[in-house]
Design an enzyme around this catalytic site. Structure first.
Site, PDB file in Angstrom:
ATOM      1  N   THR A  82      -1.996  31.950  11.438  1.00  0.00           N
ATOM      2  CA  THR A  82      -0.973  30.975  11.885  1.00  0.00           C
ATOM      3  C   THR A  82       0.436  31.485  11.626  1.00  0.00           C
ATOM      4  O   THR A  82       1.327  31.334  12.470  1.00  0.00           O
ATOM      5  CB  THR A  82      -1.117  29.631  11.131  1.00  0.00           C
ATOM      6  N   HIS A 198      -9.324  23.638  12.737  1.00  0.00           N
ATOM      7  CA  HIS A 198      -9.358  24.815  11.855  1.00  0.00           C
ATOM      8  C   HIS A 198     -10.796  25.081  11.423  1.00  0.00           C
ATOM      9  O   HIS A 198     -11.554  24.150  11.169  1.00  0.00           O
ATOM     10  CB  HIS A 198      -8.476  24.579  10.620  1.00  0.00           C
ATOM     11  N   HIS A 258      -4.233  31.486  17.392  1.00  0.00           N
ATOM     12  CA  HIS A 258      -5.098  32.680  17.248  1.00  0.00           C
ATOM     13  C   HIS A 258      -6.513  32.249  17.572  1.00  0.00           C
ATOM     14  O   HIS A 258      -6.770  31.066  17.808  1.00  0.00           O
ATOM     15  CB  HIS A 258      -5.019  33.258  15.826  1.00  0.00           C
TER      16      HIS A 258
HETATM   17  C1  GP9 Z   1      -2.349  26.033   6.958  1.00  0.00           C
HETATM   18  C2  GP9 Z   1      -2.567  26.227   8.409  1.00  0.00           C
HETATM   19  C3  GP9 Z   1      -3.739  27.139   8.659  1.00  0.00           C
HETATM   20  O1  GP9 Z   1      -1.190  25.365   6.564  1.00  0.00           O
HETATM   21  O2  GP9 Z   1      -1.432  26.556   9.116  1.00  0.00           O
HETATM   22  O3  GP9 Z   1      -3.437  28.474   8.560  1.00  0.00           O
HETATM   23  P1  GP9 Z   1      -4.453  29.610   9.073  1.00  0.00           P
HETATM   24  O4  GP9 Z   1      -5.608  29.662   8.097  1.00  0.00           O
HETATM   25  O5  GP9 Z   1      -4.938  29.223  10.433  1.00  0.00           O
HETATM   26  O6  GP9 Z   1      -3.657  30.854   9.103  1.00  0.00           O
HETATM   27 MN    MN Z   2      -4.152  28.913  12.351  1.00  0.00          MN
END
Ligand code: GP9
Ligand code: MN
Length: 421
Positions: A82, A198, A258
């Protein structure tokens, strides 16, 4: 030293295409809303599970709202996930080959979108339902010049049903964000970082009536459910923007940050897509959705080969901000003479005609390997872009660079204090 920045400056000036006059300034003075759509890949767009669209709202954006959709748009993130996506959108520099710039170079000098727009009268803010230290955001946002960071401490985090591993689920997140967004002075430049979709894509079975997929893999099965929930949250957010009156004066940019489904799930993915997941197919799957809605413009599907690095100049030009004096590696998506090339941090390069995947050159149309020489040009070009960008970060070269008409910011002037300490 400063001679190195001159080398970068010369390269950038020689390789950045002119903006398209039909698009330049079309959103002048408007607000900006970015949404980072967690782990959303393009294969879900228009995909159906058991006859039902996974993302009916996103699927309707071009037709019903007049948004632009980019169907050959790729994520270019590395280990920073992210944060790497955010880094590209704000700076139009590549993420690093290892680690996350957010973690390793937070105190560098940057000339980021919030700082560029500050001198045009914009106020900037980030909204995210996780705590501010994750990905070292509360440090690097100071270097970007973000005025406000509404992190988890600004949201109601008391209801366990509304939480996932990383923070607040998307529907309460967007809902609780609205009053804070409406409280900002206009014009504003804002970013919303969603969370529900996620890995491991769980805890949403009671939040939607969308059934899990049946592909023999829990991660892949649930991915459709959490993606559907995010789609509903986005629809709710758009409705709230309309009700607030902001929608008609706000450019909305939605991007997948991503991939969500890794190569470990290729067996299930081959069932999802009805074909083998070859190296080429896996590279294809790194497409993420990009939608841009500009009030008053009639959108369409745009097929240019592009990636996250290219969004910042596109947005700046829509806002009527010239970028030729900034050090950036992206090329405006609407430019007529952009070079369609997408460098990746794993060494792959995708272009309009040929793609170099794991060291093999393929013809895009046939999908068949061709003489490696056909990829020499794009590989050299990608290597050049990545290495110059890396140098800017590793050696903190923007310290030595002063863009014209740009008021430098001082990270000491920015900090994010919790409302309820
Ligand atoms: C956490 C979120 C997730 O604050 O932005 O991050 P990621 O694991 O997808 O890099
Ligand atoms: Mn992410």
């Amino acid at each position: 030293d400063s001679s190195e920045i001159t080398e970068v400056e010369n390269y950038v000036k020689a390789n950045n295409p002119e903006p398209n006059p039909e698009y330049f300034g079309k959103a002048k003075g408007m607000n900006v809303v970015y949404v980072s759509m967690e782990s959303l890949q393009s294969f879900v767009i228009d995909y159906k599970v058991n006859g039902k669209e996974v993302t009916p709202f996103l699927n309707s954006l071009v037709e019903d709202e007049g948004a632009f959709y980019f169907d050959n748009f790729f994520h270019q993130t590395g280990q920073g996930k992210t944060s790497d996506a955010e880094f590209m959108m704000e700076n139009s520099l590549y993420p690093l080959p290892q680690g996350s710039v957010f973690m390793t170079h937070a105190e560098n000098t940057f000339q980021s979108a919030p700082a560029i727009l500050k001198s045009k009268g914009y106020t900037s803010a980030v909204f995210h339902g996780n705590y501010k230290t994750f990905w070292n955001r509360s440090e690097i946002y100071r270097s970007f010049g973000y005025d406000h960071f509404f992190d988890a401490t600004y949201y109601n985090m008391d209801n366990k049903e509304e939480l996932v591993d990383y923070g607040l689920k998307d529907k309460p997140f967007f809902e609780e964000s609205m009053p804070m967004l409406e409280g900002l002075p206009q014009p504003f430049y804002s970013k919303f970082i969603s969370l529900s979709n996620h890995f491991p894509f769980d805890k949403h079975e009671n939040d939607t009536d969308f059934a899990e997929g049946e592909f023999g893999d829990g991660v892949v099965n649930r991915y459709f459910q959490t993606a559907h929930y995010m789609d509903q949250a986005l629809e709710q957010f758009f409705n709230d923007l309309k009700d607030s009156g902001l929608y008609d004066n706000t450019v909305v940019v939605l991007y997948g940050d991503h991939y969500g489904v890794s190569e470990n799930h290729n067996d299930a993915m081959s069932k999802v897509l009805g074909e083998d997941i070859t190296d080429v197919k896996n590279a294809d799957l790194q497409r993420v959705p990009l939608f841009i809605h500009v009030p008053g413009m009639e959108g369409e599907v745009n097929h240019t080969y592009s990636g996250q690095i290219d969004v910042r100049p596109t947005l700046m030009h829509l806002l009527g901000v010239e970028t030729k004096d900034y050090i950036e590696f992206g090329q405006d998506l609407f430019s007529e003479d952009r070079k369609e090339i997408v460098p990746f941090r794993n060494g792959d390069v995708i272009s309009e005609k040929f793609s170099d995947i794991k060291g093999v050159c393929y013809d895009n149309e046939s999908g068949k390997p061709v003489d490696e020489k056909m990829c020499t040009n794009i590989k050299d070009d990608a290597t050049k872009r990545l290495s110059l960008s890396d140098k800017v970060i590793y050696e903190d070269l923007l310290r030595f660079y002063k863009p014209k008409n740009y008021e430098p910011i001082d990270r000491k002037d920015y900090q994010y204090i919790n409302p309820n300490p």
